[in-house]
Design an enzyme around this catalytic site. Structure first.
Site, short mmCIF file in Angstrom:
data_model
loop_
_atom_site.label_atom_id
_atom_site.label_comp_id
_atom_site.label_asym_id
_atom_site.label_seq_id
_atom_site.Cartn_x
_atom_site.Cartn_y
_atom_site.Cartn_z
N LYS A 174 6.00 0.65 10.05
CA LYS A 174 6.90 -0.11 9.17
C LYS A 174 6.50 0.23 7.75
O LYS A 174 5.57 -0.35 7.20
CB LYS A 174 6.74 -1.62 9.45
N GLU A 248 -6.61 -3.16 4.52
CA GLU A 248 -6.99 -2.58 3.22
C GLU A 248 -6.15 -3.29 2.18
O GLU A 248 -4.93 -3.13 2.15
CB GLU A 248 -6.68 -1.08 3.19
N CYS A 282 -4.76 0.89 -5.67
CA CYS A 282 -5.68 -0.17 -5.25
C CYS A 282 -7.05 0.07 -5.88
O CYS A 282 -7.81 -0.85 -6.09
CB CYS A 282 -5.78 -0.22 -3.75
N GLU A 383 -5.76 -9.36 -9.74
CA GLU A 383 -5.16 -8.03 -9.67
C GLU A 383 -3.78 -8.06 -10.36
O GLU A 383 -2.95 -8.90 -10.01
CB GLU A 383 -4.99 -7.59 -8.22
P1 NAD Z 1 2.70 -6.20 -0.03
O1 NAD Z 1 1.60 -6.96 0.61
O2 NAD Z 1 3.76 -6.94 -0.74
O3 NAD Z 1 3.48 -5.32 1.08
C1 NAD Z 1 2.79 -4.40 1.90
C2 NAD Z 1 3.59 -4.18 3.18
O4 NAD Z 1 3.60 -5.39 3.95
C3 NAD Z 1 5.05 -3.81 2.97
O5 NAD Z 1 5.42 -2.84 3.93
C4 NAD Z 1 5.77 -5.13 3.22
O6 NAD Z 1 7.11 -4.97 3.65
C5 NAD Z 1 4.92 -5.72 4.32
N1 NAD Z 1 5.00 -7.18 4.46
C6 NAD Z 1 5.31 -8.10 3.51
N2 NAD Z 1 5.23 -9.35 4.03
C7 NAD Z 1 4.86 -9.21 5.32
C8 NAD Z 1 4.59 -10.14 6.38
N3 NAD Z 1 4.69 -11.44 6.20
N4 NAD Z 1 4.21 -9.64 7.58
C9 NAD Z 1 4.08 -8.31 7.78
N5 NAD Z 1 4.34 -7.40 6.83
C10 NAD Z 1 4.72 -7.84 5.60
O7 NAD Z 1 2.01 -5.12 -0.99
P2 NAD Z 1 2.71 -4.09 -1.99
O8 NAD Z 1 3.21 -4.80 -3.19
O9 NAD Z 1 3.63 -3.21 -1.24
O10 NAD Z 1 1.47 -3.18 -2.41
C11 NAD Z 1 0.59 -3.49 -3.45
C12 NAD Z 1 -0.72 -4.02 -2.92
O11 NAD Z 1 -1.28 -3.11 -1.99
C13 NAD Z 1 -1.78 -4.20 -3.99
O12 NAD Z 1 -2.41 -5.43 -3.80
C14 NAD Z 1 -2.75 -3.05 -3.73
O13 NAD Z 1 -4.07 -3.29 -4.17
C15 NAD Z 1 -2.67 -2.93 -2.26
N6 NAD Z 1 -3.11 -1.61 -1.80
C16 NAD Z 1 -4.34 -1.54 -1.20
C17 NAD Z 1 -4.83 -0.32 -0.78
C18 NAD Z 1 -6.18 -0.21 -0.12
O14 NAD Z 1 -6.44 0.80 0.51
N7 NAD Z 1 -7.05 -1.20 -0.26
C19 NAD Z 1 -4.05 0.84 -0.96
C20 NAD Z 1 -2.80 0.71 -1.57
C21 NAD Z 1 -2.34 -0.53 -1.99
#
Ligand code: NAD
Length: 493
Positions: A174, A248, A282, A383
């Protein structure tokens, strides 16, 4: 307008409900990339059923043969690298030199997996009894649900999908709703490489489709990259449903510059770490800690250099900093800039949206630097995920380490120093999954463990062979060739 589809059981299909969502180019909101299926639990169920039907023959395919398929995937990623980097830039904004690197990470991950197909080591150990042999193997987990963020649309999914497949699992992916086109190309590449129908599936959609994937009873594992808020809620459900779960999540990474550092090198490192990918990594440098003896001199140089960074569409060759991902994120960044002002930090550069004649069609934020930030301020602690750098003065090396660790996250960290003893003390004392010495907080390599401590992760690591721990279950085997009932020491001491 182009209409994209889900990839289920080797076929390209619409959402069963027929619903769609649109994805816009963040550098030019007039440019719509296309319509994508807004999937729900029924589409997830179809993909999971495809996985279940394909799982046995994939599990029985020898791991070296699975590795050969993934090597071919690496070759196809290589062939399509330039095309894919432009697709990625158009949908999520970072410059093409960065998106090409994003594809390269997937190429490296594929080639690493290809060789891991000939290892995937278990281990043997002597038995405590005569005429008995003890062995252990790595077995697939089953159907894996993979949910990712948008900022590394190919690299981060590859860290999960490629090892999951190599280990003999089937996958429902997804992708982020902000980077769905890259996921389409991911599926095309795996299909061409020879991944059989049903083994790998893509279901587009928003949070609800991710939640349906977590809930599906036949999904045994969730591998998630995204915000700490979403990740911890997924972990709670996985706990209740007894699913394996690797996370992550967010970061608030600090880079410290000591008075003995090579300042020119540190300056380059800060500019790349804080404003590369528009601060939307991240691992981005979002806190800068500078020793008091060089604070004025270093921050002055930093402001001069950061003010010259070129903003623009990532498709233009001279762009250094692209747009932010979407309107919601832009508003969040603006909110934090206001919070920084209200908290009394000194706004030394930037401070909001850049809506000049060329940039007004997109979502651009000026590189922003706050000085005199203290640890109690929210811009030090939370963040932001944008081109906003919070700078804090350190009284000493020890104070710098204390400031780095004063954080609920623990992903990446960095220190610039020419003192080897300080460098080793920093390696020992910094609470983070990744520490760089004389390099910025960004720059992961595909074969090294990647992940964070504290609020960033839940103890797993992607990258290299540590990913294979996530995507396998241990099977322990005892072979007794004594022809009699031998009781193990637990029952016979
Ligand atoms: P997000 O948590 O909003 O979304 C991430 C994914 O989760 C998307 O595909 C979204 O559709 C899905 N999602 C949202 N709600 C959900 C739910 N209730 N159940 C299951 N899936 C759901 O994050 P974002 O805004 O897309 O990304 C930014 C964040 O990602 C930042 O906090 C960043 O630090 C983090 N990030 C971390 C890493 C790492 O390796 N630690 C790498 C990249 C990004």
């Amino acid at each position: 307008m182009e209409r994209f589809k889900n990839y289920i059981n080797g076929a390209w299909v619409d959402a069963l409900s027929g619903k769609t969502f649109q994805n816009l180019n963040p550098a030019d909101q007039r440019d719509c990339i296309g319509e994508f299926p807004e999937s729900d639990a029924a589409d997830i169920d179809a993909a999971v059923k495809a996985c279940k039907a394909a799982e046995r023959s994939w599990m029985l395919t020898p791991a070296p043969k699975r590795g050969d398929i993934l090597r071919r995937a690496g070759d196809i990623f290589t062939r399509r690298k330039t095309e894919l980097s432009r697709i990625m830039t158009r949908e999520m904004g970072k410059p093409t030199f960065e998106t090409a690197g994003d594809v390269q990470e997937a190429i490296d991950t594929c080639y690493y997996a290809a060789t891991e197909g000939r290892r995937l080591f278990g281990y043997t150990a002597p038995s405590e009894l005569e005429n008995k042999m003890n062995l252990s193997f790595r077995m697939p987990v089953g159907v894996c649900g993979i949910i990712t963020a948008w900022n590394f649309p190919i690299a981060v999914p590859s860290w999960k999908i490629i090892p999951a497949l190599l280990c003999g699992n089937t996958v429902v992916f997804k992708p982020s709703e902000d980077a769905p086109h890259s996921a389409v190309v991911f599926a095309e590449i795996l299909e061409e490489a020879g991944v059989p129908p049903g083994v790998f599936n893509v279901v587009h959609g928003k949070g609800a489709s991710g939640a349906a994937l977590v809930e599906h009873p036949a999904v045994r594992l969730i591998a998630f990259t995204g915000s700490t808020q979403t990740g911890t809620s997924i972990a709670a459900r996985c706990g209740a449903l007894n699913k394996k779960c690797s996370l992550e999540m967010g970061g608030k990474n600090a880079l410290a510059v000591m008075e003995d550092a090579d300042q020119e090198l540190a300056l380059e490192g800060v500019l790349w770490g804080a404003f590369g990918t528009t601060g939307q990594r991240c691992t981005a440098t979002s806190r800068l800690i500078v020793h008091k003896d060089i604070y004025e001199e270093f921050t002055n140089k930093l402001i001069t250099h950061a003010s010259k960074l070129r903003l623009g569409s990532g498709l233009e060759p001279d762009t250094q900093v692209g747009p932010v991902i979407n309107e919601r994120q832009l508003e969040k960044i603006e909110r934090y800039i206001q919070i920084g002002r209200d908290e009394g930090a000194t706004l030394a550069l930037g401070g909001g949206r850049d809506d000049g004649p060329k940039l007004g069609v997109g979502l651009f934020v000026k590189p922003t630097i706050f000085l005199d930030v203290t640890p109690s301020m929210r811009i030090f602690r939370e963040e932001i995920f944008g081109p906003v750098l919070a700078v804090t003065k350190a009284e000493s090396f020890e104070h710098a380490i204390e400031l780095i660790n004063d954080c609920e996250y623990g992903l990446s960290s960095s220190i610039f120093t020419s003192d080897v003893n300080r460098a080793f003390r920093a390696i020992r004392d910094i609470e983070a999954g990744i520490t760089y010495i004389n390099a910025p907080t960004i720059g992961a390599e595909a074969h090294m463990p990647f992940g964070g401590v504290k609020g960033t992760g839940n103890g797993h690591r992607e990258g290299g062979w540590t990913a294979y721990d996530i995507f396998t279950e241990w099977k322990t085997v005892y072979v007794d060739f004594s022809s009699k009932l031998q009781r193990a020491q637990i029952d016979n001491y």
